[in-house]
Write a protein that holds these residues in place. Structure first.
Motif, PDB file in Angstrom:
ATOM      1  N   ASP A   1      -4.781 -11.252  -5.863  1.00  0.00           N
ATOM      2  CA  ASP A   1      -5.231 -11.734  -4.557  1.00  0.00           C
ATOM      3  C   ASP A   1      -5.527 -10.511  -3.693  1.00  0.00           C
ATOM      4  OD1 ASP A   1      -5.561 -12.733  -2.000  1.00  0.00           O
ATOM      5  OD2 ASP A   1      -4.008 -14.248  -2.237  1.00  0.00           O
ATOM      6  N   ASN A   2      -6.800 -10.271  -3.403  1.00  0.00           N
ATOM      7  CA  ASN A   2      -7.185  -9.068  -2.666  1.00  0.00           C
ATOM      8  C   ASN A   2      -6.678  -9.043  -1.231  1.00  0.00           C
ATOM      9  OD1 ASN A   2      -8.461  -7.914  -4.851  1.00  0.00           O
ATOM     10  ND2 ASN A   2     -10.406  -8.913  -4.400  1.00  0.00           N
ATOM     11  N   ASN A   3      -6.211 -10.191  -0.726  1.00  0.00           N
ATOM     12  CA  ASN A   3      -5.669 -10.214   0.637  1.00  0.00           C
ATOM     13  C   ASN A   3      -4.259  -9.642   0.683  1.00  0.00           C
ATOM     14  OD1 ASN A   3      -7.947 -11.422   1.751  1.00  0.00           O
ATOM     15  ND2 ASN A   3      -7.255 -13.440   1.080  1.00  0.00           N
ATOM     16  N   LEU A   4      -3.611  -9.554  -0.469  1.00  0.00           N
ATOM     17  CA  LEU A   4      -2.235  -9.056  -0.515  1.00  0.00           C
ATOM     18  C   LEU A   4      -2.256  -7.581  -0.877  1.00  0.00           C
ATOM     19  CD1 LEU A   4      -0.487 -12.042  -2.327  1.00  0.00           C
ATOM     20  CD2 LEU A   4      -0.642 -11.589   0.108  1.00  0.00           C
ATOM     21  N   ARG A   5      -2.505  -6.743   0.108  1.00  0.00           N
ATOM     22  CA  ARG A   5      -2.612  -5.310  -0.123  1.00  0.00           C
ATOM     23  C   ARG A   5      -1.427  -4.582   0.495  1.00  0.00           C
ATOM     24  NH1 ARG A   5      -8.689  -4.512  -0.838  1.00  0.00           N
ATOM     25  NH2 ARG A   5      -8.063  -2.587  -1.835  1.00  0.00           N
ATOM     26  N   ILE A   6      -0.931  -3.623  -0.248  1.00  0.00           N
ATOM     27  CA  ILE A   6       0.128  -2.753   0.257  1.00  0.00           C
ATOM     28  C   ILE A   6      -0.545  -1.675   1.099  1.00  0.00           C
ATOM     29  CG2 ILE A   6       1.911  -1.087  -0.374  1.00  0.00           C
ATOM     30  CD1 ILE A   6       2.262  -2.709  -3.009  1.00  0.00           C
ATOM     31  N   VAL A   7      -0.055  -1.483   2.327  1.00  0.00           N
ATOM     32  CA  VAL A   7      -0.615  -0.482   3.232  1.00  0.00           C
ATOM     33  C   VAL A   7       0.378   0.673   3.333  1.00  0.00           C
ATOM     34  CG1 VAL A   7      -1.370  -0.028   5.601  1.00  0.00           C
ATOM     35  CG2 VAL A   7      -1.847  -2.250   4.536  1.00  0.00           C
ATOM     36  N   VAL A   8      -0.112   1.889   3.106  1.00  0.00           N
ATOM     37  CA  VAL A   8       0.749   3.069   3.156  1.00  0.00           C
ATOM     38  C   VAL A   8       0.265   3.981   4.281  1.00  0.00           C
ATOM     39  CG1 VAL A   8       1.629   5.074   1.897  1.00  0.00           C
ATOM     40  CG2 VAL A   8       1.150   2.940   0.670  1.00  0.00           C
ATOM     41  N   GLU A   9       1.181   4.295   5.198  1.00  0.00           N
ATOM     42  CA  GLU A   9       0.905   5.252   6.276  1.00  0.00           C
ATOM     43  C   GLU A   9       1.674   6.520   5.923  1.00  0.00           C
ATOM     44  OE1 GLU A   9       1.813   5.619  11.041  1.00  0.00           O
ATOM     45  OE2 GLU A   9       1.522   3.611  10.222  1.00  0.00           O
ATOM     46  N   ARG A  10       0.953   7.562   5.571  1.00  0.00           N
ATOM     47  CA  ARG A  10       1.582   8.806   5.128  1.00  0.00           C
ATOM     48  C   ARG A  10       2.115   9.617   6.311  1.00  0.00           C
ATOM     49  NH1 ARG A  10       1.589   7.790  -0.254  1.00  0.00           N
ATOM     50  NH2 ARG A  10      -0.432   7.120  -0.969  1.00  0.00           N
ATOM     51  N   ASN A  11       3.342  10.051   6.203  1.00  0.00           N
ATOM     52  CA  ASN A  11       3.978  10.922   7.204  1.00  0.00           C
ATOM     53  C   ASN A  11       3.725  10.498   8.651  1.00  0.00           C
ATOM     54  OD1 ASN A  11       5.109  12.776   5.277  1.00  0.00           O
ATOM     55  ND2 ASN A  11       3.020  13.421   4.878  1.00  0.00           N
ATOM     56  N   PRO A  12       4.195   9.307   9.048  1.00  0.00           N
ATOM     57  CA  PRO A  12       4.015   8.886  10.442  1.00  0.00           C
ATOM     58  C   PRO A  12       4.752   9.834  11.395  1.00  0.00           C
ATOM     59  CG  PRO A  12       5.565   7.449   9.307  1.00  0.00           C
ATOM     60  CD  PRO A  12       4.979   8.353   8.265  1.00  0.00           C
TER      61      PRO A  12
ATOM     62  N   ASP B   1       8.937 -12.611  -0.109  1.00  0.00           N
ATOM     63  CA  ASP B   1       8.804 -13.913   0.551  1.00  0.00           C
ATOM     64  C   ASP B   1       8.557 -13.769   2.052  1.00  0.00           C
ATOM     65  OD1 ASP B   1       9.203 -15.358  -1.823  1.00  0.00           O
ATOM     66  OD2 ASP B   1      11.364 -15.097  -1.641  1.00  0.00           O
ATOM     67  N   ALA B   2       8.619 -12.537   2.537  1.00  0.00           N
ATOM     68  CA  ALA B   2       8.306 -12.229   3.939  1.00  0.00           C
ATOM     69  C   ALA B   2       7.654 -10.853   3.940  1.00  0.00           C
ATOM     70  CB  ALA B   2       9.574 -12.222   4.787  1.00  0.00           C
ATOM     71  N   GLU B   3       6.844 -10.582   4.953  1.00  0.00           N
ATOM     72  CA  GLU B   3       6.265  -9.246   5.059  1.00  0.00           C
ATOM     73  C   GLU B   3       7.383  -8.234   5.268  1.00  0.00           C
ATOM     74  OE1 GLU B   3       2.544  -8.241   7.382  1.00  0.00           O
ATOM     75  OE2 GLU B   3       4.060  -7.223   8.593  1.00  0.00           O
ATOM     76  N   GLU B   4       7.344  -7.137   4.523  1.00  0.00           N
ATOM     77  CA  GLU B   4       8.340  -6.080   4.686  1.00  0.00           C
ATOM     78  C   GLU B   4       7.662  -4.800   5.138  1.00  0.00           C
ATOM     79  OE1 GLU B   4      11.113  -3.110   2.067  1.00  0.00           O
ATOM     80  OE2 GLU B   4      11.037  -5.169   1.378  1.00  0.00           O
ATOM     81  N   THR B   5       8.256  -4.156   6.130  1.00  0.00           N
ATOM     82  CA  THR B   5       7.864  -2.811   6.519  1.00  0.00           C
ATOM     83  C   THR B   5       9.028  -1.917   6.136  1.00  0.00           C
ATOM     84  OG1 THR B   5       6.588  -3.668   8.393  1.00  0.00           O
ATOM     85  CG2 THR B   5       7.154  -1.325   8.444  1.00  0.00           C
ATOM     86  N   CYS B   6       8.745  -0.828   5.437  1.00  0.00           N
ATOM     87  CA  CYS B   6       9.826   0.070   5.049  1.00  0.00           C
ATOM     88  C   CYS B   6       9.407   1.522   5.225  1.00  0.00           C
ATOM     89  CB  CYS B   6      10.307  -0.202   3.628  1.00  0.00           C
ATOM     90  SG  CYS B   6       9.070  -0.014   2.338  1.00  0.00           S
TER      91      CYS B   6
ATOM     92  N   LEU C   1       5.518   5.330   5.420  1.00  0.00           N
ATOM     93  CA  LEU C   1       5.770   4.030   6.041  1.00  0.00           C
ATOM     94  C   LEU C   1       4.896   3.033   5.280  1.00  0.00           C
ATOM     95  CD1 LEU C   1       7.175   2.566   8.450  1.00  0.00           C
ATOM     96  CD2 LEU C   1       5.075   2.966   9.734  1.00  0.00           C
ATOM     97  N   VAL C   2       5.508   1.991   4.738  1.00  0.00           N
ATOM     98  CA  VAL C   2       4.809   1.085   3.833  1.00  0.00           C
ATOM     99  C   VAL C   2       4.931  -0.348   4.347  1.00  0.00           C
ATOM    100  CG1 VAL C   2       4.671   0.287   1.440  1.00  0.00           C
ATOM    101  CG2 VAL C   2       5.432   2.631   1.922  1.00  0.00           C
TER     102      VAL C   2
ATOM    103  N   LYS D   1      15.724   3.838   1.470  1.00  0.00           N
ATOM    104  CA  LYS D   1      14.748   3.450   2.499  1.00  0.00           C
ATOM    105  C   LYS D   1      15.394   2.615   3.594  1.00  0.00           C
ATOM    106  CE  LYS D   1      13.266  -0.944   0.514  1.00  0.00           C
ATOM    107  NZ  LYS D   1      12.175  -1.830   0.188  1.00  0.00           N
ATOM    108  N   HIS D   2      14.756   2.648   4.762  1.00  0.00           N
ATOM    109  CA  HIS D   2      15.038   1.692   5.834  1.00  0.00           C
ATOM    110  C   HIS D   2      14.005   0.587   5.679  1.00  0.00           C
ATOM    111  CE1 HIS D   2      17.952   3.845   8.321  1.00  0.00           C
ATOM    112  NE2 HIS D   2      17.254   4.952   8.155  1.00  0.00           N
ATOM    113  N   TYR D   3      14.395  -0.655   5.963  1.00  0.00           N
ATOM    114  CA  TYR D   3      13.447  -1.762   5.805  1.00  0.00           C
ATOM    115  C   TYR D   3      13.659  -2.815   6.881  1.00  0.00           C
ATOM    116  CZ  TYR D   3      17.273  -4.573   3.998  1.00  0.00           C
ATOM    117  OH  TYR D   3      18.455  -5.262   3.885  1.00  0.00           O
TER     118      TYR D   3
END
Length: 107
Positions: free
Chosen positions: A3-14, A42-47, A72-73, A91-93
């Protein structure tokens, strides 16, 4: 089929200000040793990874997203993937479904 809508987003060195804005130091911590893990979100996770190196392979795709210490993912709700952990993770999540009330603060 992935599913192309389910993409992992990575922010390098925030920046430190971005991490402070998110109040990351108040988030719970989680870790794992090297290995392969089948995960379903089952829920959006930011870590925010303090340590580690991961290749995440979304179910139904041969492509992977790589992230590690200092990243930051954002992992979307509904994603199933395999984490191939080459360096132990610490990690923190935060899950979107369990945000603390606005009045809470962390010292």
């Amino acid at each position: 089929m992935a599913d192309n809508n389910l993409r992992i987003v990575v922010e390098r060195n925030p920046s430190e200000s971005r991490l402070s804005e998110l109040n990351i130091k108040c988030w719970p911590k989680w870790g794992c040793s090297p290995g392969k893990y089948q995960l379903k979100f089952d829920a959006e996770e930011t870590c925010y990874l303090l340590k580690g190196k991961v290749r995440a392979y979304p179910k139904g795709s041969s492509e992977f997203v790589e992230f590690g210490a200092g990243d930051l993912v954002i992992i979307p709700k509904g994603l199933s993937c395999t984490w191939d952990v080459s360096v132990a993770v610490d990690k923190h999540y935060k899950f979107e479904s369990c945000s603390p009330p606005p009045s809470s603060s962390c010292q």
